[in-house]
Design a protein around this motif. Structure first.
Motif, PDB file in Angstrom:
ATOM      1  N   ARG A  67      35.623  -9.521 -15.655  1.00  0.00           N
ATOM      2  CA  ARG A  67      35.398 -10.060 -16.642  1.00  0.00           C
ATOM      3  C   ARG A  67      35.572 -11.925 -16.767  1.00  0.00           C
ATOM      4  NH1 ARG A  67      41.022 -12.423 -18.069  1.00  0.00           N
ATOM      5  NH2 ARG A  67      42.625 -11.745 -16.143  1.00  0.00           N
ATOM      6  N   ASP A  68      35.579 -11.548 -15.429  1.00  0.00           N
ATOM      7  CA  ASP A  68      35.167 -13.116 -14.241  1.00  0.00           C
ATOM      8  C   ASP A  68      34.253 -13.917 -14.058  1.00  0.00           C
ATOM      9  OD1 ASP A  68      38.965 -12.617 -12.828  1.00  0.00           O
ATOM     10  OD2 ASP A  68      38.272 -14.081 -14.635  1.00  0.00           O
ATOM     11  N   TYR A  69      33.432 -12.564 -14.114  1.00  0.00           N
ATOM     12  CA  TYR A  69      31.003 -12.573 -14.188  1.00  0.00           C
ATOM     13  C   TYR A  69      31.557 -13.811 -15.522  1.00  0.00           C
ATOM     14  CZ  TYR A  69      26.711 -12.303 -14.253  1.00  0.00           C
ATOM     15  OH  TYR A  69      25.477 -12.302 -13.783  1.00  0.00           O
ATOM     16  N   VAL A 105      27.911 -16.748 -10.647  1.00  0.00           N
ATOM     17  CA  VAL A 105      29.052 -17.732 -10.818  1.00  0.00           C
ATOM     18  C   VAL A 105      29.752 -16.863 -11.435  1.00  0.00           C
ATOM     19  CG1 VAL A 105      30.504 -19.429 -11.923  1.00  0.00           C
ATOM     20  CG2 VAL A 105      28.214 -20.069 -11.711  1.00  0.00           C
ATOM     21  N   VAL A 106      30.770 -16.479 -10.730  1.00  0.00           N
ATOM     22  CA  VAL A 106      32.624 -15.890 -11.491  1.00  0.00           C
ATOM     23  C   VAL A 106      33.826 -17.065 -11.225  1.00  0.00           C
ATOM     24  CG1 VAL A 106      32.151 -14.130  -9.538  1.00  0.00           C
ATOM     25  CG2 VAL A 106      33.099 -15.500  -8.457  1.00  0.00           C
ATOM     26  N   ARG A 107      34.145 -16.751 -12.261  1.00  0.00           N
ATOM     27  CA  ARG A 107      35.487 -17.854 -12.042  1.00  0.00           C
ATOM     28  C   ARG A 107      36.408 -17.406 -11.542  1.00  0.00           C
ATOM     29  NH1 ARG A 107      34.864 -15.087 -17.222  1.00  0.00           N
ATOM     30  NH2 ARG A 107      33.975 -17.140 -19.086  1.00  0.00           N
ATOM     31  N   ASP A 108      36.890 -18.562 -11.009  1.00  0.00           N
ATOM     32  CA  ASP A 108      38.308 -18.669  -9.335  1.00  0.00           C
ATOM     33  C   ASP A 108      37.582 -20.037  -9.284  1.00  0.00           C
ATOM     34  OD1 ASP A 108      39.159 -17.704  -6.720  1.00  0.00           O
ATOM     35  OD2 ASP A 108      38.691 -16.164  -7.425  1.00  0.00           O
ATOM     36  N   PRO A 109      39.645 -20.170  -8.675  1.00  0.00           N
ATOM     37  CA  PRO A 109      40.031 -21.968  -8.865  1.00  0.00           C
ATOM     38  C   PRO A 109      39.896 -21.508  -7.266  1.00  0.00           C
ATOM     39  CG  PRO A 109      41.798 -20.169  -8.382  1.00  0.00           C
ATOM     40  CD  PRO A 109      40.551 -19.218  -8.906  1.00  0.00           C
ATOM     41  N   HIS A 124      32.034 -19.580  -6.419  1.00  0.00           N
ATOM     42  CA  HIS A 124      33.485 -19.587  -7.286  1.00  0.00           C
ATOM     43  C   HIS A 124      32.891 -20.876  -8.919  1.00  0.00           C
ATOM     44  CE1 HIS A 124      35.845 -17.123  -5.126  1.00  0.00           C
ATOM     45  NE2 HIS A 124      35.463 -16.510  -5.149  1.00  0.00           N
ATOM     46  N   SER A 125      33.706 -20.755  -9.599  1.00  0.00           N
ATOM     47  CA  SER A 125      33.225 -21.908 -10.441  1.00  0.00           C
ATOM     48  C   SER A 125      33.859 -23.241 -10.150  1.00  0.00           C
ATOM     49  CB  SER A 125      33.760 -21.389 -12.025  1.00  0.00           C
ATOM     50  OG  SER A 125      35.305 -20.937 -11.710  1.00  0.00           O
ATOM     51  N   SER A 126      35.246 -22.896  -9.558  1.00  0.00           N
ATOM     52  CA  SER A 126      35.281 -24.563  -9.120  1.00  0.00           C
ATOM     53  C   SER A 126      35.114 -25.060  -7.868  1.00  0.00           C
ATOM     54  CB  SER A 126      37.334 -24.036  -8.374  1.00  0.00           C
ATOM     55  OG  SER A 126      36.361 -23.305  -7.051  1.00  0.00           O
ATOM     56  N   LEU A 127      33.982 -24.536  -7.118  1.00  0.00           N
ATOM     57  CA  LEU A 127      32.673 -24.743  -6.348  1.00  0.00           C
ATOM     58  C   LEU A 127      31.510 -25.485  -6.534  1.00  0.00           C
ATOM     59  CD1 LEU A 127      31.852 -23.541  -2.594  1.00  0.00           C
ATOM     60  CD2 LEU A 127      30.169 -24.172  -4.228  1.00  0.00           C
ATOM     61  N   LEU A 128      31.247 -24.723  -8.160  1.00  0.00           N
ATOM     62  CA  LEU A 128      30.397 -25.570  -8.615  1.00  0.00           C
ATOM     63  C   LEU A 128      30.942 -26.666  -9.267  1.00  0.00           C
ATOM     64  CD1 LEU A 128      27.565 -25.286  -9.983  1.00  0.00           C
ATOM     65  CD2 LEU A 128      28.790 -24.075 -11.871  1.00  0.00           C
ATOM     66  N   ASP A 294      38.194 -21.994 -18.783  1.00  0.00           N
ATOM     67  CA  ASP A 294      39.123 -21.375 -19.076  1.00  0.00           C
ATOM     68  C   ASP A 294      38.647 -21.941 -20.696  1.00  0.00           C
ATOM     69  OD1 ASP A 294      42.010 -21.597 -19.778  1.00  0.00           O
ATOM     70  OD2 ASP A 294      43.013 -22.753 -18.631  1.00  0.00           O
ATOM     71  N   GLU A 295      38.838 -21.193 -21.671  1.00  0.00           N
ATOM     72  CA  GLU A 295      38.479 -21.214 -23.334  1.00  0.00           C
ATOM     73  C   GLU A 295      40.031 -20.819 -23.719  1.00  0.00           C
ATOM     74  OE1 GLU A 295      34.799 -19.933 -24.280  1.00  0.00           O
ATOM     75  OE2 GLU A 295      35.019 -18.235 -22.509  1.00  0.00           O
TER      76      GLU A 295
END
Length: 524
Positions: A67-69, A105-109, A124-128, A294-295
């Motif tokens: 689900r984090d993809y 991209v994957v969701r990750d802090p 990681h989304s935070s890196l983007l 984060d929706e």
């Protein structure tokens, strides 16, 4: 145990120990370069290019189901356009294995990126979001391409022996435990074998230096500002310091960032400065990632506050990105009129002629128009209960696809619009044509199944769904769909023949998978 027979979960642990640069790991993997450290004879590794590709596909099937993809077409298209530009700048980057690079991209802090077997590179989304310029993002992707081009993963896995699995597993457990307790992390880690781990770390450190140098060459040859690599490393270094109290120095699977920064700075001094203006698409994609990361209600509120501040920043790119982000937030909150208004403002901002002051910088558009078109259609397609809006979406999607035929996201939206607009016959014809060119896209089969359902073609609907599941690694689910297709009252003699042939292929694939698992179990 042969390297390519490792159980997948242990391979996942191994790969986690090779993730790029950040508190919990490094990413590895791809041709040789003059004056770089020698990490061993690549021809002697046990993991062949074929097995590496197969392993990469299996891991990606798992990742895509997570689900984090972040399965967002504009983000994936942007990242792959950028990544393929970098790959093209490096002759031989695909190597003898002919890697088909894919960036996602994957969701990750956590600030991190990683390379997987076969040329799959994740961010990681935070890196983007942390990358302040496109050159900084390019430096990360170039580093990962360097891992792939030097075959670091294949050589690392090929060098593993059974006795290395226990300490590798201990390393991953320690990294996870460190989030809760430093004492727990040390306790878990001490259960492993320190000497074997140290050998792993030595390899990883040499691989990181090699990937830095190859990545530096790649981004320079592609025309990016090489100083972006230093800027980003410095932020990673600061992040790492925040974790130094809980992760022992010998557990960190990357060399000291200061050493790497010094090495890159020395290379920058020998490289002519080439300024580069970021494309607007870089800023819009980051707005999409911020919303999609984060929706939740709280997440959307925080994103809205961020974008409102951004609209007051100097520079058209920043203002337009803030307006674009506010449009996305409004859409997620089902305020479609507000979403359209903010999108119109973003377009107007980008269309303004440069003037003295805040909006005087040049405005390279890149794929910006496709991202604007995609969001415009997103807003309309979300209103599927409004026939007038959907009818407008069909015309708009047709025009957008005609203008940008290579955009996969716009192609999927065109199919979706036709199905929602009651044009299932046209949608099915369009999708079958698309599948002649893009057979590996499960989305096309999913939409085709929807079109067949609207047409009342039940057997074909289940056959299409079966193909979608196959592409996503769901062999058993695909067989279930073929079973339903066989029982469908409208299944023709030809359909039954197609079902028979496909079932035989998938059953053979299933037996092969079960055989591999049995061999793994016997060897364990």
């Amino acid at each position: 145990m042969n390297a390519h027979r490792f159980p997948r979960r242990l391979l996942a642990a191994l790969l986690s120990s090779l993730l790029i640069t950040a508190p919990n790991g490094q990413a590895q993997s791809a041709t040789t370069t003059p004056n770089l450290p020698t990490l061993g004879d690549a021809s002697r590794e046990d993991l062949s290019p074929v097995m590496e590709q197969r392993l990469g596909e299996e891991i990606m099937n798992d990742i895509r189901r997570d689900r984090d993809y972040l399965d967002d077409p504009p983000i994936i298209e942007y990242l792959n356009n950028l990544g393929q530009t970098l790959v093209a700048a490096r002759p031989g980057a695909r190597g003898d294995a002919n890697y088909s690079y894919f960036f996602f991209v994957v969701r990750d802090p956590m600030l991190n990126a990683f390379a997987l077997p076969g040329g799959n590179i994740g961010v990681h989304s935070s890196l983007l979001l942390a990358a302040q310029t496109e050159s900084e993002l390019a430096s990360v992707l170039s580093h990962e391409i360097g891992h792939v081009a030097q075959r670091h993963i294949a050589r690392q896995i090929g060098a593993q022996k059974t006795d290395a699995l226990i300490p590798l597993a201990a390393m991953i457990l320690a990294a996870l435990a460190s989030k809760a307790s430093s004492d727990a992390a040390i306790g878990v880690f001490m259960g492993g074998q320190g000497l074997a781990i140290q050998r792993q770390l030595n390899f990883s450190r040499d691989a990181e230096r090699e990937a830095d140098r190859v990545g530096f060459q790649i981004m320079g040859e592609a025309g990016y500002d090489v100083s972006g690599m230093v800027g980003f490393f410095q932020r990673l270094q600061q992040t790492t310091r925040n974790y130094s109290d809980i992760v022992p120095a010998w557990l960190q699977t990357h060399p000291l960032t200061t050493e790497r920064i010094a090495d890159i700075q020395a290379r920058i001094r020998e490289t002519p400065f080439r300024p580069r203006v970021d494309g607007t698409d870089f800023f819009l994609v980051r707005s999409r990632a911020r919303v999609l990361q984060d929706e939740s209600e709280k997440g959307l509120a925080e994103s809205k506050a961020f974008f409102q501040t951004q609209t007051e920043a100097p520079g058209r790119q920043q203002v337009a990105a803030g307006q674009y982000g506010l449009s996305m937030v409004a859409m997620r909150q089902h305020d479609y009129a507000g979403a359209q208004q903010w999108l119109d403002k973003a377009r107007a901002t980008l269309d303004k002629a440069p003037t003295a002051g805040a909006f005087s910088s040049p405005m390279p558009r890149g794929q910006t128009d496709t991202e604007l078109a995609f969001l415009s259609l997103e807003i309309k397609l979300a209103q599927e209960d409004n026939p007038k809006v959907i009818a407008a979406a069909v015309k708009e999607a047709e025009a957008a696809h005609a203008r940008y035929p290579l955009s996969r996201g716009l192609a999927w939206q065109y199919a979706d619009a036709m199905i929602k607009g009651g044009k299932s016959d046209e949608a099915a014809l369009f999708l079958r044509d698309q599948l002649q060119m893009y057979r590996s896209e499960p989305e096309l089969y999913d939409f085709l199944a929807q079109a067949y359902s609207k047409q009342g073609k039940i057997a074909l609907q289940h056959i299409a769904l079966a193909e979608s599941y196959v592409l996503q690694g769901g062999t058993m689910a695909a067989l279930d769909q073929l079973g339903l297709a066989r029982k469908a009252p409208d299944a023709t003699y030809y359909d039954q023949s197609v079902i028979d042939g496909r079932e035989r292929e998938l059953q053979a694939k299933r037996r092969e998978m079960l055989g591999d698992k049995k061999k793994d179990k016997d060897k364990d």
